[in-house]
Design a protein around this motif. Structure first.
Motif, mmCIF file in Angstrom:
data_model
loop_
_atom_site.group_PDB
_atom_site.id
_atom_site.type_symbol
_atom_site.label_atom_id
_atom_site.label_comp_id
_atom_site.label_asym_id
_atom_site.label_seq_id
_atom_site.Cartn_x
_atom_site.Cartn_y
_atom_site.Cartn_z
ATOM 1 N N ALA A 1 14.696 -4.202 13.877
ATOM 2 C CA ALA A 1 14.619 -3.479 11.947
ATOM 3 C C ALA A 1 14.301 -2.565 12.295
ATOM 4 C CB ALA A 1 14.239 -3.965 10.770
ATOM 5 N N VAL A 2 12.921 -2.101 12.386
ATOM 6 C CA VAL A 2 11.897 -0.954 13.769
ATOM 7 C C VAL A 2 12.720 0.433 14.173
ATOM 8 C CG1 VAL A 2 10.427 0.380 14.190
ATOM 9 C CG2 VAL A 2 10.336 -2.042 13.235
ATOM 10 N N LYS B 1 22.862 2.516 10.990
ATOM 11 C CA LYS B 1 21.426 3.631 10.288
ATOM 12 C C LYS B 1 21.020 2.452 8.843
ATOM 13 C CE LYS B 1 18.765 6.650 10.296
ATOM 14 N NZ LYS B 1 17.723 6.755 11.562
ATOM 15 N N LEU B 2 21.990 1.981 8.616
ATOM 16 C CA LEU B 2 21.825 1.312 6.696
ATOM 17 C C LEU B 2 21.259 0.225 7.066
ATOM 18 C CD1 LEU B 2 25.070 4.334 5.030
ATOM 19 C CD2 LEU B 2 22.285 4.582 5.300
ATOM 20 N N ILE B 3 21.365 -0.644 7.725
ATOM 21 C CA ILE B 3 21.326 -1.530 7.451
ATOM 22 C C ILE B 3 19.862 -1.770 8.365
ATOM 23 C CG2 ILE B 3 23.719 -2.701 6.375
ATOM 24 C CD1 ILE B 3 24.561 -3.280 8.552
ATOM 25 N N PRO B 4 19.494 -1.911 8.844
ATOM 26 C CA PRO B 4 17.922 -2.511 9.275
ATOM 27 C C PRO B 4 17.785 -3.541 8.911
ATOM 28 C CG PRO B 4 17.203 -0.825 7.750
ATOM 29 C CD PRO B 4 18.652 -0.806 7.775
ATOM 30 N N VAL C 1 27.112 -3.235 3.486
ATOM 31 C CA VAL C 1 26.073 -2.508 3.936
ATOM 32 C C VAL C 1 25.101 -2.655 2.445
ATOM 33 C CG1 VAL C 1 25.142 -0.146 3.180
ATOM 34 C CG2 VAL C 1 27.097 0.175 4.512
ATOM 35 N N ALA C 2 25.390 -3.759 2.029
ATOM 36 C CA ALA C 2 24.348 -4.138 0.404
ATOM 37 C C ALA C 2 23.658 -5.560 0.851
ATOM 38 C CB ALA C 2 24.695 -3.611 -1.415
#
Length: 395
Positions: A154-155, A166-169, A21-22
């Motif tokens: 990404a959008v 949804k946390l990694i666009p 995620v990060a």
């Protein structure tokens, strides 16, 4: 879910999941500012472990590269060189140390008094403005198709995806852009083929001087405020009060020491990651051990030479497309800071603070006293703080 009951294997899997995620944001910052992405992974992992040591292993927070410093690092590198800029990034830790001492002494209200939203909002906006317009767009110009494909991905992920996706666009945008470059364009993978499987990150050491330190320090105000907000969010997610135990002064100190370490070896400043907090909220797994596994995983990935070479092979146009969204997001964060805190811009006092802060920062004003000079974001932040303290509360 009681994550203490998870098997070691399950904890390991979730820890790597949290790193995933990060991951995109952590490596994107160094790629955009000219630092080694493996070094950023290494400093994020070590920094997170430092944070957990200072907070007695109680707070489930992951520290990764901070977006707030992208534009200031690029500008500072133009002015002072990379070694000088790294000294500025080490200086960022001073802000955390001072804030930690103030919170220990007076509580969090002293920070709210010195840095209210009417001051923080313009400073965040200035962190975007202090990078030249051509720099923002030249990377995307190299291949507009790849840039727009990465941007649109990404959008779409930001707006339509569900769950952890949804946390990694940003990560999704980079992957899609990279695959398109590999399939339809001449993507140079020679660096990946030639890279060793095991290799240390590229450590770069600072050359200390006051100018870049004074340039970078004001930028840290916004991440400090974000840090405090994230700790309160983690309180809500976990049902615990980390502001009291181990204490907000300890979380600030841990973040500051992590920033200091990152600057000393050539990594970008680190900050708390809302994305990881969101992942905890979705999975209901809040055990700090899982976050420490994510940190150790980041350190292990940082010494895999193939990963570093693969990241460096990402086309500039792909990164440029992501930058188009990212820099706009940073500006919106500054505006949102004013809006969400209901700053009344019909009040003369607020208009004066916001307008003079922006004017001083954008207009190139310089304060000189002998060999000492202060300009840009630093001078603008100082003006905003002083105006907030001096101007009467009532118009």
């Amino acid at each position: 879910m009681d994550s203490n009951n998870l098997t070691p294997l399950r904890k390991g899997v979730v820890g790597v999941q949290f790193l995933f995620v990060a991951f995109g944001a952590t490596v994107l910052v160094p790629l955009l500012v000219g630092l080694d992405p493996s070094t950023a992974l290494f400093t994020a992992g070590i920094g997170t472990l430092i944070f957990h040591a200072v907070t007695r292993g109680k707070v489930p927070i992951f520290l990764g590269s901070s977006f707030a410093f992208i534009a200031p690092i690029i500008k500072a590198t133009e002015l002072y060189g990379l070694a000088g800029t790294l000294s500025g990034m080490v200086g960022v830790a001073l802000v955390y140390f001072v804030m930690s001492a103030l919170v220990k002494w007076q509580g969090v209200r002293v920070i709210e008094r010195l840095f209210p939203p009417v001051v923080i909002g313009p400073v965040i906006i200035l962190s975007l403005i202090h990078i030249s317009e051509p720099t923002r767009l030249n990377m995307a110009k190299e291949n507009w198709v790849l840039a727009l494909l990465s941007l649109v991905t990404a959008v779409v992920v930001s707006m339509k995806a569900k769950g952890l996706l949804k946390l990694i666009p940003i990560f999704c945008g980079i992957i899609v852009g990279y695959l398109a470059a590999w399939l339809f364009y001449d993507l140079d993978l020679s660096g990946v083929r030639d890279a060793a499987w095991i290799g240390l990150p590229q450590f770069v050491f600072p050359k200390f001087s006051w100018e870049p330190i004074l340039f970078m320090i004001p930028v840290a105000i916004a991440p400090v405020i974000e840090h405090i907000g994230d700790v309160y969010v983690v309180n809500t997610v976990t049902g615990k009060d980390f502001v009291k135990d181990p204490g907000l002064h300890r979380t600030l100190l841990g973040d500051g020491l992590a920033c200091c370490f990152a600057g000393l070896v050539g990594g970008p400043p680190v900050t708390t990651y809302s994305e990881v907090t969101g992942a905890m909220s979705l999975t209901k797994i809040t055990n700090p051990q899982v976050i420490r596994i994510a940190a150790i995983s980041a350190i292990l990935f940082s010494v895999v030479g193939k990963i570093s070479a693969l990241l460096k092979s990402i086309p500039s146009a792909v990164l440029g497309g992501i930058m188009l969204l990212l820099f706009g997001t940073i500006a919106c964060a500054g505006i949102g800071n004013l809006v969400n805190n209901c700053i009344d811009l019909s009040r003369t006092r607020n208009i004066i603070i916001v307008s003079l802060t922006l004017t001083v920062g954008i207009g190139g004003a310089v304060l000189t006293w002998g060999d000492f000079s202060l300009s840009g974001i630093g001078l603008a932040a100082l003006v905003g703080v002083l105006l907030n303290l001096i101007l009467p509360k009532d118009d």
